[in-house]
Design an enzyme around this catalytic site. Sequence first.
Site, short mmCIF file in Angstrom:
data_model
loop_
_atom_site.label_atom_id
_atom_site.label_comp_id
_atom_site.label_asym_id
_atom_site.label_seq_id
_atom_site.Cartn_x
_atom_site.Cartn_y
_atom_site.Cartn_z
N CYS A 81 7.19 -4.85 -6.88
CA CYS A 81 7.31 -3.91 -5.78
C CYS A 81 8.32 -2.82 -6.13
CB CYS A 81 7.78 -4.62 -4.50
SG CYS A 81 6.64 -5.91 -3.96
N THR A 82 8.18 -1.68 -5.50
CA THR A 82 9.13 -0.60 -5.70
C THR A 82 10.33 -0.87 -4.81
OG1 THR A 82 7.28 0.90 -6.07
CG2 THR A 82 9.43 1.90 -5.69
#
Length: 630
Positions: free
Chosen positions: A497-498
């Site tokens: 995930c960012t």
Amino acid sequence: MTGTILKFTPFNSAVDASFWQALVSKKLDVLKLSEEQQSVHGEYTLGQSVLNDQHETVVLPSRFSIPANGLEVKGEGTLVLTNTIEEFRTIDKNALFQQVTEKIKKGVDSGEAVTNPHVLSSFLLVTFADLKKYKFYYWFAFPAIMPQPDPWTSQPISNCPILEHVEWPFFLLKETAGEMVVTQLCDFNEFFKDIDPDNRIVGFVDPSSTDTPGWPLRNLLYLLNNAFHVTKIKILSYRKQNSLLFQVSLPAGSSYQEVKSVGWERNVQGKLGPRMVDLGPLMDPTRLADTSVDLNLKLMRWRLMPDLDLEKIKQTKCLLLGAGTLGCYVARCLIGWGVRHISFVDNGKVSFSNPVRQPLYQFEDCLHGGSPKAETAAQNLKLVQPTITSVGYNLSIPMPGHPSTSDEKLAKDIESLSSLIESHDVIFLLTDSRESRWFPTLLSAKYNKMVINSALGFDTYLVMRHGTSVNGLGCYFCNDIVAPNDSLTDRTLDQQCTVTRPGLAAIAAALSVELMVSLLQHAEGINAKADTTNNSTILGLLPHQIRGFLGQFSNMLIAGQSYDRCTACSDKIRIAYDKDSLSFMTQALKDPLYLEELTGLAAMKAESEALLLQTDWAEDEDEDDEGLLI
């Protein structure tokens, strides 16, 4: 010396197109067939003049306008909306006119106009709205009570006082201890208690820019005569430029006891009669939204940046590679600048974690396995601005370290992405991995496209534009000596995930769009050199790279040069791709080290390692020799 008859500049009405839209909505949803009179708000501003392109002074009309929210704000206007064009033509307009005149007279007689001078500006608007054709017939009246039998006379005064600002449409003015003191109309008796009548000054905000004062003065004089028994007074016509000061006198024997008023507006032919405006092409809500967006930008240009090329921005076709957090924010900022063509590329689906950080998605987009991101982003963007062209492409970007499942699929992906990049003007690289930016960088260099690259860390970001052979600036990969490789496999949850501070994407996205707009305004466009000190565009600086640090709330402006061994934009890469694109891409995706071999990076790294080994060996020998000497 006998004065001249005092004349007045009539109003010139202007109605905001959005007001007619609001009137249509209220007619359809609230009023229906009701003929009940409505309150309407109008306003006028200081008289002013401007210079045209030939540097000639142009006097602006004495403007009285009805703003978009004219029905929402309680005003001194009376709106009469008829149900048919026949009723509009035959309605007793004189009776309506006298009704408003009596309102002004009653306000003066009761003293209400002294504490609320807005009563003096009461007006009438009679209209009929053709809801099928969006044609609006209307007639304004601005009743002004006239003295009988003789009019006011005036004499100009040269030493006009200078005021920076007044708070009231009508005000009082006197000089005390060498300074001008201003107060509101209701303080007349106390304010002028010790002032000689010849030195009393009453002012009003004048919408006129001609040699004659504006229409509001007529009812002000009526008030002064009736409420304060004034027959001689100095009047300040307060304007943005060239205010006037003059003395007015009411001839002996003249008074306002007999009420007679004038004030119907003349039409464009100069005759007493209604006007008609045809807003059919504009009144469709979609077109109205489109016009409003342009208007916001034009107001910015008119007031602050007359050289801003809005049409160039509007016609720019933008391709957003990545429809995640960055992609959503970039798209919203682009339409704020009036961009009308925005395309998305993404092969993901909307998940439940997306909507809170990605403003083009809603909870419903996450259901049933999630909607395709690119298509959904395009659809939802058109809900915000329905007149734009926006399409989403569910497309996989070929990436080094990620071999294709078949030559047929790879060839199709190459053709699709190549076609998209070739047909757009600006390419935004907004994906969540380094390797996914490689092929778009190669294609953009091949087609000489403007590229804006944005990447996020936890609390840091990079925003940059790719350079060209003309300005010598580098691309995203020019500073690397390692070819892009598979960075997605075997990543932990936080790596998949960012993981960034929530506000970071909005900041980086806004800077990305602003960098694009600044580049579009530069005379050399994509070939512009890096500028961090000289404000080379009308919008300011034009950097190559912006490296931001949210933890310190700071930015660094950096310029990086192009690299002849770059694995994405160098000549060797482009030549190999042009020679046999499918074979080249197959090899690059299968073995990223192929790019290092092709560009000479592998040889350079081998030479560096050999040199390093030699240096280490020499140092070891020195240590041995030193030991023997001991």
